[in-house]
Design a protein around this motif. Structure first.
Motif, PDB file in Angstrom:
ATOM      1  N   PHE A 179      40.681  33.068  42.914  1.00 21.83           N
ATOM      2  CA  PHE A 179      40.276  32.061  43.873  1.00 21.83           C
ATOM      3  C   PHE A 179      41.381  31.601  44.737  1.00 21.83           C
ATOM      4  CE2 PHE A 179      39.290  27.588  44.522  1.00 21.83           C
ATOM      5  CZ  PHE A 179      38.202  27.799  45.537  1.00 21.83           C
ATOM      6  N   LEU A 182      40.995  34.053  47.742  1.00 21.46           N
ATOM      7  CA  LEU A 182      39.780  33.576  48.549  1.00 21.46           C
ATOM      8  C   LEU A 182      39.822  32.597  49.259  1.00 21.46           C
ATOM      9  CD1 LEU A 182      36.803  34.581  48.821  1.00 21.46           C
ATOM     10  CD2 LEU A 182      36.265  32.899  46.978  1.00 21.46           C
ATOM     11  N   VAL A 218      38.705  43.149  48.350  1.00 23.51           N
ATOM     12  CA  VAL A 218      37.163  43.377  48.107  1.00 23.51           C
ATOM     13  C   VAL A 218      37.101  44.019  46.555  1.00 23.51           C
ATOM     14  CG1 VAL A 218      35.054  44.700  48.752  1.00 23.51           C
ATOM     15  CG2 VAL A 218      36.993  43.664  50.567  1.00 23.51           C
ATOM     16  N   PHE A 221      37.580  41.025  44.062  1.00 18.63           N
ATOM     17  CA  PHE A 221      36.579  40.034  44.088  1.00 18.63           C
ATOM     18  C   PHE A 221      35.232  40.777  43.505  1.00 18.63           C
ATOM     19  CE2 PHE A 221      38.904  37.656  48.014  1.00 18.63           C
ATOM     20  CZ  PHE A 221      39.643  37.167  47.027  1.00 18.63           C
ATOM     21  N   THR A 222      35.025  41.787  43.696  1.00 17.93           N
ATOM     22  CA  THR A 222      33.904  42.525  43.182  1.00 17.93           C
ATOM     23  C   THR A 222      33.876  42.741  41.755  1.00 17.93           C
ATOM     24  OG1 THR A 222      33.648  43.609  45.341  1.00 17.93           O
ATOM     25  CG2 THR A 222      32.350  44.478  43.593  1.00 17.93           C
ATOM     26  N   ALA A 225      33.209  39.236  40.354  1.00 21.60           N
ATOM     27  CA  ALA A 225      32.635  38.480  41.082  1.00 21.60           C
ATOM     28  C   ALA A 225      31.670  37.256  40.203  1.00 21.60           C
ATOM     29  CB  ALA A 225      31.613  39.170  41.863  1.00 21.60           C
ATOM     30  N   LEU A 228      34.378  34.474  39.513  1.00 22.73           N
ATOM     31  CA  LEU A 228      34.820  33.947  40.735  1.00 22.73           C
ATOM     32  C   LEU A 228      33.805  32.970  41.381  1.00 22.73           C
ATOM     33  CD1 LEU A 228      37.292  33.784  42.816  1.00 22.73           C
ATOM     34  CD2 LEU A 228      36.394  35.839  43.684  1.00 22.73           C
TER      35      LEU A 228
END
Lengths: 302, 302
Positions: A179, A182, A218, A221-222, A225, A228
């Motif tokens: 996080f 992000l 990416v 995060f994927t 997901a 997150l």
């Protein structure tokens, strides 16, 4: 990060020989010159075939494919570990590969909490593994002796280690690492051209992590997901609440202003104190103060 | 910041004599030793009475009171400026003081974008004014000659300068500086004890600004609460939207996943490129790369 592990392993004499495997010819030379490896090669099979321990230092979405290649090249006694920032998907995928192939090679998931926004071999000397935490994520199918050896390896580099189930790792790291990354990207997207051009060191600090490799993140995060999304939604509500508090504070001359100011003070002071307490006792804290040439301000300075 | 201005002024020979006024005896000694002042005193009147330029280096909520003291101590030809991070309230308050007292002393608001989360005299050598931007916020009542001299002063320290109406300053800085600071505190409040103890350098970087002086930032947030509330609310909506995107990404096996991944990639890549473009051309960028010992990764590394 692969280069950083090589550097640390050679300094600590943690391995008889460190062999680097890379896809770039330029990296072969650089890795040798900086002392991150005893030898480096573009040939994965040649680099892996004699290894006792194979460390997969690739973005999380590439780990299963890289594990497959390493499995087929490594000797049966070899142990494989990785450096992935997410663990549930990675560990399940590699465990499944090993189980399907009835391979003897053993795997233990690792995550050293010591990266930076820079990647590639040039960033290797900037990474401090010593004193940092490495999380190991064994499962019910993890070989106990392999776990012990991987744990020993990280400790020999001066790292602290702990074990955590892969799913629990991902839930906690969503909050403490994924996080914040992000947020750095989102904070940049929240800027206008004007505000960017009228920014100082604060914004630069707060967006440094957005210099990280995009494909890598990416992938992270994927993989994570769901967890997150939860943290992000929670933070959205916190921001909403803060905006309401700030509106109360902006309503100058109304009876609520003093109370709003007091709440804001407590909110900031609590956050600051948590940071002081955590990063002062954390092993990185002393280094941080030294590097900056000044002691951090004390809570009493509030 | 007062110490940093003194250090820079003495290095640049920007003043015949730099006199520091402080409330702490300890600071008098330290400021002398580090060369931030020619002389320092605890006596405001003595420190200010011969000054051509008085620089108020106190938290924004204390600036009007400090301006009042300086007004009554300074010679009529003196010029006063400040270093406050908010300008509309500060400038209006000081202009009103001067107008009420029919004082001859002239005031020009300044905001050098060059602080750090550390405060006090020990932090002075860490501040880089040279190359950084200083925003001046004259109003219709600002004396032109005073503006020219204050502008000249900042330029003589190697700063770039620009002028902006106080209200516009506050609207832009809410986004580029005040909100990033609020975010650092909020990110700490979003952590659990567990996630804090399982964090690495990323969280430390993203919460560094929460080491800032709390009273100072309560003052800044209060002065600029309206603009800050707007940015915070907007960001809340952005976080909400991101959480929806992440939920789409987490719904593995559904048709929307590939498109969600592609949107996430573009979001991160755009943010990263904005950062590269801005901080590469910004004067601080070269220094940053030097300090870290490595070049930042290039956009092509995406």
């Amino acid at each position: 990060m692969g280069g950083a592990v090589g550097l640390a392993a050679r300094r600590a004499n943690a391995a008889l020989r460190v062999t680097g495997v890379t896809a770039k010819r330029e990296t072969v030379e650089k890795a040798r010159q900086m002392g991150a490896v005893d030898e480096a090669t573009l040939d994965l099979r040649a680099g892996v075939q004699d290894a006792d321990l194979v460390v997969l230092a690739v973005p999380v979405h590439l780990i299963p494919a890289m594990a497959q290649s390493a499995l087929s090249a490594a000797q049966p006694e070899a142990i494989i570990t990785d450096l992935g920032s997410t663990k549930a998907g990675v560990v399940a995928a590699v465990d499944e590969l090993i189980s399907k192939q009835k391979a003897q090679v053993r795997f233990v998931g690792s995550h050293p909490l010591a990266g930076s926004e820079r990647s590639g071999i040039d960033a290797a000397p900037l990474v401090r593994l010593a004193g940092a935490l490495c999380i190991l994520t064994p499962t019910s199918s993890t070989n106990g002796e392999a776990y012990r050896q991987v744990d020993e390896f990280w400790k020999s580099l001066g790292m602290r280690t702990m074990r955590l189930p892969p799913g629990e790792h991902d839930a906690v790291l969503a909050r403490s690492s994924h996080f914040p990354h992000l947020l750095a990207f989102a904070l940049l997207q929240a800027q206008t051209d004007r505000s960017l051009s009228l920014s100082g060191p604060g914004l630069r600090d707060m967006t440094r992590l957005a210099g990280s490799d995009v494909s890598n993140w990416v992938g992270i995060f994927t993989q994570n997901a769901g967890e997150l999304a939860k943290v992000t939604k929670e933070f959205s509500q916190e921001m909403r609440q803060l905006s309401v508090e700030l509106e109360a504070l902006a309503a100058a001359g109304t009876p609520g202003v003093e109370a709003a100011r007091e709440r804001l003070f407590r909110y900031l002071a609590d956050a600051r104190q948590r940071r002081e307490e955590h990063f002062r006792k954390a092993p990185g804290a002393a280094t941080e103060a030294r590097a900056d040439g000044a002691e951090p301000p004390t809570p009493e300075a509030l």
